[in-house]
Design a protein around this motif. Structure first.
Motif, PDB file in Angstrom:
ATOM      1  N   PRO A 152     -13.755  -2.535  20.433  1.00 49.66           N
ATOM      2  CA  PRO A 152     -12.531  -3.570  20.453  1.00 49.66           C
ATOM      3  C   PRO A 152     -11.610  -3.069  20.894  1.00 49.66           C
ATOM      4  CG  PRO A 152     -13.190  -1.188  18.941  1.00 49.66           C
ATOM      5  CD  PRO A 152     -13.919  -1.238  19.340  1.00 49.66           C
ATOM      6  N   GLY A 153     -11.913  -1.283  21.816  1.00 48.90           N
ATOM      7  CA  GLY A 153     -10.422  -1.429  23.140  1.00 48.90           C
ATOM      8  C   GLY A 153     -11.492  -1.148  24.177  1.00 48.90           C
ATOM      9  N   SER A 154     -10.848   0.108  25.038  1.00 51.41           N
ATOM     10  CA  SER A 154     -11.315   0.232  26.847  1.00 51.41           C
ATOM     11  C   SER A 154     -13.438   0.405  25.652  1.00 51.41           C
ATOM     12  CB  SER A 154     -11.084   1.493  26.686  1.00 51.41           C
ATOM     13  OG  SER A 154     -10.028   1.692  26.782  1.00 51.41           O
ATOM     14  N   ALA A 208       0.070  -5.749  22.161  1.00 47.59           N
ATOM     15  CA  ALA A 208       0.452  -4.726  22.534  1.00 47.59           C
ATOM     16  C   ALA A 208      -1.020  -4.349  22.072  1.00 47.59           C
ATOM     17  CB  ALA A 208       1.000  -3.477  22.965  1.00 47.59           C
ATOM     18  N   LEU A 209      -1.763  -3.243  23.455  1.00 49.49           N
ATOM     19  CA  LEU A 209      -3.155  -2.391  22.328  1.00 49.49           C
ATOM     20  C   LEU A 209      -2.317  -0.901  22.345  1.00 49.49           C
ATOM     21  CD1 LEU A 209      -6.289  -2.765  21.658  1.00 49.49           C
ATOM     22  CD2 LEU A 209      -6.813  -2.540  24.302  1.00 49.49           C
ATOM     23  N   PRO A 210      -2.496  -0.505  21.221  1.00 49.28           N
ATOM     24  CA  PRO A 210      -1.943   0.861  20.911  1.00 49.28           C
ATOM     25  C   PRO A 210      -2.661   1.638  21.116  1.00 49.28           C
ATOM     26  CG  PRO A 210      -1.682  -0.890  18.817  1.00 49.28           C
ATOM     27  CD  PRO A 210      -2.402  -1.171  19.784  1.00 49.28           C
ATOM     28  N   ASP A 211      -1.849   2.878  21.343  1.00 50.44           N
ATOM     29  CA  ASP A 211      -2.720   4.095  22.060  1.00 50.44           C
ATOM     30  C   ASP A 211      -3.908   3.655  23.331  1.00 50.44           C
ATOM     31  OD1 ASP A 211      -1.034   5.316  19.836  1.00 50.44           O
ATOM     32  OD2 ASP A 211      -3.109   5.457  19.026  1.00 50.44           O
ATOM     33  N   HIS A 212      -3.483   2.454  23.808  1.00 48.65           N
ATOM     34  CA  HIS A 212      -4.262   2.765  24.813  1.00 48.65           C
ATOM     35  C   HIS A 212      -3.608   3.084  26.478  1.00 48.65           C
ATOM     36  CE1 HIS A 212      -6.438   0.557  28.488  1.00 48.65           C
ATOM     37  NE2 HIS A 212      -7.445  -0.246  27.384  1.00 48.65           N
ATOM     38  N   TRP A 213      -4.673   3.582  27.336  1.00 45.95           N
ATOM     39  CA  TRP A 213      -3.574   4.628  28.610  1.00 45.95           C
ATOM     40  C   TRP A 213      -2.951   3.731  29.560  1.00 45.95           C
ATOM     41  CZ3 TRP A 213      -4.383   3.413  33.861  1.00 45.95           C
ATOM     42  CH2 TRP A 213      -4.910   2.572  33.738  1.00 45.95           C
ATOM     43  N   PHE A 214      -3.028   2.371  29.499  1.00 43.25           N
ATOM     44  CA  PHE A 214      -1.847   1.212  29.648  1.00 43.25           C
ATOM     45  C   PHE A 214      -1.300   0.189  29.015  1.00 43.25           C
ATOM     46  CE2 PHE A 214      -1.139  -2.129  33.233  1.00 43.25           C
ATOM     47  CZ  PHE A 214      -0.638  -1.548  34.460  1.00 43.25           C
ATOM     48  N   GLY A 215      -0.063   0.990  29.334  1.00 45.68           N
ATOM     49  CA  GLY A 215       0.398  -0.596  28.279  1.00 45.68           C
ATOM     50  C   GLY A 215       1.456  -0.858  29.404  1.00 45.68           C
ATOM     51  N   TRP A 216       2.736  -1.739  28.289  1.00 45.45           N
ATOM     52  CA  TRP A 216       4.123  -1.786  28.797  1.00 45.45           C
ATOM     53  C   TRP A 216       4.580  -1.206  29.474  1.00 45.45           C
ATOM     54  CZ3 TRP A 216       3.431  -6.973  30.436  1.00 45.45           C
ATOM     55  CH2 TRP A 216       2.927  -8.210  29.085  1.00 45.45           C
ATOM     56  N   PRO A 217       5.142   0.529  28.936  1.00 42.79           N
ATOM     57  CA  PRO A 217       5.728   0.725  30.334  1.00 42.79           C
ATOM     58  C   PRO A 217       5.225   1.127  31.324  1.00 42.79           C
ATOM     59  CG  PRO A 217       6.103   1.613  27.517  1.00 42.79           C
ATOM     60  CD  PRO A 217       4.687   0.291  27.854  1.00 42.79           C
ATOM     61  N   GLU A 218       3.534   1.321  31.513  1.00 44.38           N
ATOM     62  CA  GLU A 218       2.859   0.993  32.337  1.00 44.38           C
ATOM     63  C   GLU A 218       3.320   0.469  33.762  1.00 44.38           C
ATOM     64  OE1 GLU A 218       2.013   4.346  29.628  1.00 44.38           O
ATOM     65  OE2 GLU A 218       1.843   1.959  29.353  1.00 44.38           O
ATOM     66  N   PHE A 219       3.129  -0.787  32.610  1.00 46.97           N
ATOM     67  CA  PHE A 219       3.179  -1.957  33.654  1.00 46.97           C
ATOM     68  C   PHE A 219       4.873  -2.734  34.228  1.00 46.97           C
ATOM     69  CE2 PHE A 219       3.930  -6.811  34.633  1.00 46.97           C
ATOM     70  CZ  PHE A 219       2.688  -6.766  35.270  1.00 46.97           C
ATOM     71  N   SER A 220       5.378  -2.190  33.250  1.00 45.15           N
ATOM     72  CA  SER A 220       6.702  -2.111  33.565  1.00 45.15           C
ATOM     73  C   SER A 220       7.400  -1.496  34.308  1.00 45.15           C
ATOM     74  CB  SER A 220       7.763  -2.155  32.272  1.00 45.15           C
ATOM     75  OG  SER A 220       7.869  -2.962  30.896  1.00 45.15           O
ATOM     76  N   HIS A 221       6.725  -0.488  34.855  1.00 49.35           N
ATOM     77  CA  HIS A 221       6.865   0.695  36.358  1.00 49.35           C
ATOM     78  C   HIS A 221       6.527   0.231  37.173  1.00 49.35           C
ATOM     79  CE1 HIS A 221       7.471   3.961  37.933  1.00 49.35           C
ATOM     80  NE2 HIS A 221       6.286   4.314  38.792  1.00 49.35           N
ATOM     81  N   ALA A 222       4.979  -0.054  37.453  1.00 48.12           N
ATOM     82  CA  ALA A 222       4.733  -1.479  38.553  1.00 48.12           C
ATOM     83  C   ALA A 222       5.672  -2.260  38.555  1.00 48.12           C
ATOM     84  CB  ALA A 222       3.003  -1.673  38.125  1.00 48.12           C
ATOM     85  N   ALA A 223       5.947  -3.297  37.860  1.00 45.95           N
ATOM     86  CA  ALA A 223       6.676  -4.257  38.444  1.00 45.95           C
ATOM     87  C   ALA A 223       8.281  -4.296  38.783  1.00 45.95           C
ATOM     88  CB  ALA A 223       6.594  -5.264  36.969  1.00 45.95           C
ATOM     89  N   GLN A 224       8.113  -2.634  38.467  1.00 43.21           N
ATOM     90  CA  GLN A 224       9.917  -1.998  38.879  1.00 43.21           C
ATOM     91  C   GLN A 224      10.725  -3.016  37.503  1.00 43.21           C
ATOM     92  OE1 GLN A 224      10.477  -2.055  42.547  1.00 43.21           O
ATOM     93  NE2 GLN A 224       9.006  -0.662  43.291  1.00 43.21           N
ATOM     94  N   SER A 280      -9.902  -8.164  21.700  1.00 38.95           N
ATOM     95  CA  SER A 280      -9.509  -9.752  22.334  1.00 38.95           C
ATOM     96  C   SER A 280      -8.904 -10.303  20.507  1.00 38.95           C
ATOM     97  CB  SER A 280     -11.484  -9.933  20.482  1.00 38.95           C
ATOM     98  OG  SER A 280     -11.527  -9.293  19.835  1.00 38.95           O
ATOM     99  N   VAL A 281      -8.533  -9.547  20.093  1.00 43.43           N
ATOM    100  CA  VAL A 281      -6.999 -10.547  19.431  1.00 43.43           C
ATOM    101  C   VAL A 281      -5.749 -10.442  19.707  1.00 43.43           C
ATOM    102  CG1 VAL A 281      -5.726 -10.201  17.004  1.00 43.43           C
ATOM    103  CG2 VAL A 281      -8.425  -9.782  17.230  1.00 43.43           C
ATOM    104  N   CYS A 282      -5.921 -10.025  20.631  1.00 44.75           N
ATOM    105  CA  CYS A 282      -4.535  -9.345  21.865  1.00 44.75           C
ATOM    106  C   CYS A 282      -4.584 -10.975  22.804  1.00 44.75           C
ATOM    107  CB  CYS A 282      -3.981  -8.358  22.776  1.00 44.75           C
ATOM    108  SG  CYS A 282      -3.961  -6.949  21.806  1.00 44.75           S
ATOM    109  N   VAL A 283      -5.916 -11.437  23.012  1.00 37.62           N
ATOM    110  CA  VAL A 283      -6.170 -12.083  23.794  1.00 37.62           C
ATOM    111  C   VAL A 283      -5.587 -13.516  23.489  1.00 37.62           C
ATOM    112  CG1 VAL A 283      -8.045 -13.144  25.709  1.00 37.62           C
ATOM    113  CG2 VAL A 283      -7.589 -10.964  25.574  1.00 37.62           C
ATOM    114  N   GLN A 284      -6.426 -13.784  22.198  1.00 40.98           N
ATOM    115  CA  GLN A 284      -6.369 -14.529  21.078  1.00 40.98           C
ATOM    116  C   GLN A 284      -5.418 -14.801  21.277  1.00 40.98           C
ATOM    117  OE1 GLN A 284      -8.822 -17.072  20.318  1.00 40.98           O
ATOM    118  NE2 GLN A 284      -7.136 -18.199  19.822  1.00 40.98           N
ATOM    119  N   GLY A 309       3.131 -14.983  23.161  1.00 43.38           N
ATOM    120  CA  GLY A 309       3.165 -13.926  23.143  1.00 43.38           C
ATOM    121  C   GLY A 309       3.050 -13.423  25.110  1.00 43.38           C
ATOM    122  N   VAL A 310       3.018 -12.511  25.689  1.00 42.43           N
ATOM    123  CA  VAL A 310       2.571 -12.026  27.065  1.00 42.43           C
ATOM    124  C   VAL A 310       1.671 -10.923  26.229  1.00 42.43           C
ATOM    125  CG1 VAL A 310       2.885 -11.403  29.703  1.00 42.43           C
ATOM    126  CG2 VAL A 310       4.455 -13.105  27.879  1.00 42.43           C
ATOM    127  N   ALA A 311       0.264 -11.021  26.636  1.00 36.72           N
ATOM    128  CA  ALA A 311      -0.712  -9.965  26.775  1.00 36.72           C
ATOM    129  C   ALA A 311      -0.915  -9.110  27.879  1.00 36.72           C
ATOM    130  CB  ALA A 311      -1.933 -10.061  25.863  1.00 36.72           C
TER     131      ALA A 311
END
Length: 293
Positions: free
Chosen positions: A121-123, A181-197, A213-217, A224-226
Motif C-alpha cells: 500500500p505504501g513504499s 497525504a500518505l501518513p508516516d511516509h518519509w517524504f510528505g508535504w513539509p519536505e515538498f514545501s521546503h524544496a519549493a521554498q 493508490s487512494v491518494c492518487v484516485q 485536492g493536491v497529491a
C-alpha cells in the motif's frame, strides 16, 4: 486409502470395488492399521461397518485430506500447460494507475502469461517472498550497480485540471488548498514545501490515506493536491488526467528497479516481462522529459 474408502462407504467390499483390489486385501490393510495404532477403528456388525469413536475421528481427517488432494489434482489437470504465471511485488498505486491502464497491451504481448500480485500500500521494500519480480528502490552505489532500472524517483505536486483551474498552483493558491497525504511516509508535504521554498499555512484541509493508490484516485477526482511519484503517475500526466500543481520537481537521487527473486531461478518469461515493463516506462519517461522541460 483402504481405511478412508471403507470409512466413507461403510463396507470393506464396496471399498475393494472402488480401489479395484480384493476384499481380503482391504481387511488385512485395516487390521494392520489397527494393530499399529493399538485401537479398534471399526465394529464389525453384520454387513455394515460401524466406526468406533477413534475411527470417526480418523475418518473425518482422512476424508478432508483426500478431498483436498483430489481438488489439487483436479486443479493441476485443469490447467493449460502452455500458460505461465508471473508473480509481481509492486505498490498498489503502480498496479492501479500505471499497470492496469496498459494491461490490454500486456495481454496482447504475452497472451499465455497470467499476472499475480503482491500489493504494497505504501513504499515498496523488503524481500521478495514467493515472487518472481519486485519493484524496489535503491540509492547511491546500489542504484548504480543494480540491474532492472525502471525509473528515477521524482516527486511532483499533482492534481486534476479542473482543480488547478479553480484553486491555482500550490505556491500561489486562489483558495485554501486541500493537501492529500500518505501518513508516516518519509517524504510528505513539509519536505515538498521546503524544496519549493514555500511555507505551509494552517488554512486548508488535509486528506490522509494509508494506501497511495487512494491518494492518487482522490487527486484524479478533484479532491485536492497529491504528491505524485512519477513511477506511478507518469501515464496519468502524459494523458493529461493529472497536471502539475507546482513548478517544483524533487529528484531524490534514488531509483526504482525491477529485481528478481534470489530464492527462485529467473525463468525466460520473467526476464521478458521485466524487459517489457521497463520499456513501457522508458516510453513514459521520454514523454515526461518533454512535459516537464
Amino acid at each position: 486409502m483402504a481405511f478412508e474408502a471403507a470409512a466413507r462407504l461403510g463396507s470393506f467390499s464396496r471399498a475393494a470395488e472402488e480401489l479395484n483390489i480384493t476384499q481380503p486385501a482391504v481387511s488385512h490393510a485395516i487390521a494392520a492399521m489397527e494393530r499399529h495404532l493399538g485401537q479398534k477403528l471399526f465394529i464389525r456388525s453384520g454387513p455394515r461397518l460401524i466406526l468406533t469413536e477413534n475411527g470417526e475421528k480418523l475418518g473425518r481427517v482422512t476424508t478432508r485430506s483426500f478431498s483436498a488432494i483430489q481438488e489439487v489434482f483436479e486443479d493441476i489437470e485443469g490447467r493449460d500447460p502452455t500458460r505461465e504465471t508471473v508473480m509481481l511485488s509492486i505498490s498498489s498505486g503502480m498496479a492501479t494507475h500505471w499497470l492496469m491502464p496498459r494491461y490490454d497491451r500486456f495481454r496482447d504481448h504475452f497472451p499465455q502469461v497470467d499476472l499475480q500480485f503482491q500489493l504494497i500500500p505504501g513504499s515498496v521494500g523488503g524481500p521478495l517472498y514467493n515472487c518472481d519480480l519486485g519493484l524496489r528502490v535503491a540509492s547511491g552505489e546500489d542504484s548504480a550497480e543494480l540491474d532492472g532500472r525502471f525509473a528515477p524517483e521524482r516527486i511532483l505536486a499533482v492534481c486534476s485540471p479542473a482543480y488547478l483551474a479553480e484553486f491555482g498552483k500550490f505556491e500561489s493558491p486562489r483558495r485554501p488548498q486541500t493537501l492529500i497525504a500518505l501518513p508516516d511516509h518519509w517524504f510528505g508535504w513539509p519536505e515538498f514545501s521546503h524544496a519549493a521554498q514555500y511555507r505551509l499555512t494552517s488554512d486548508g484541509d488535509r486528506l490522509s490515506f494509508s494506501d497511495y493508490s487512494v491518494c492518487v484516485q482522490a487527486a484524479l477526482s478533484g479532491q485536492g493536491v497529491a504528491l505524485g511519484w512519477t513511477s506511478v503517475t507518469s501515464r496519468l500526466l502524459a494523458d493529461g488526467l493529472l497536471v502539475t500543481a507546482s513548478d517544483t520537481v524533487v529528484v531524490t537521487g534514488r531509483s526504482y528497479h525491477f529485481v528478481t527473486s534470489s530464492q527462485r531461478a529467473t525463468r525466460p518469461i520473467v526476464q521478458a516481462v521485466r524487459e517489457w515493463l521497463i520499456k513501457e516506462m522508458h516510453k513514459d519517461e521520454a514523454e515526461l522529459e518533454e512535459l516537464l522541460a
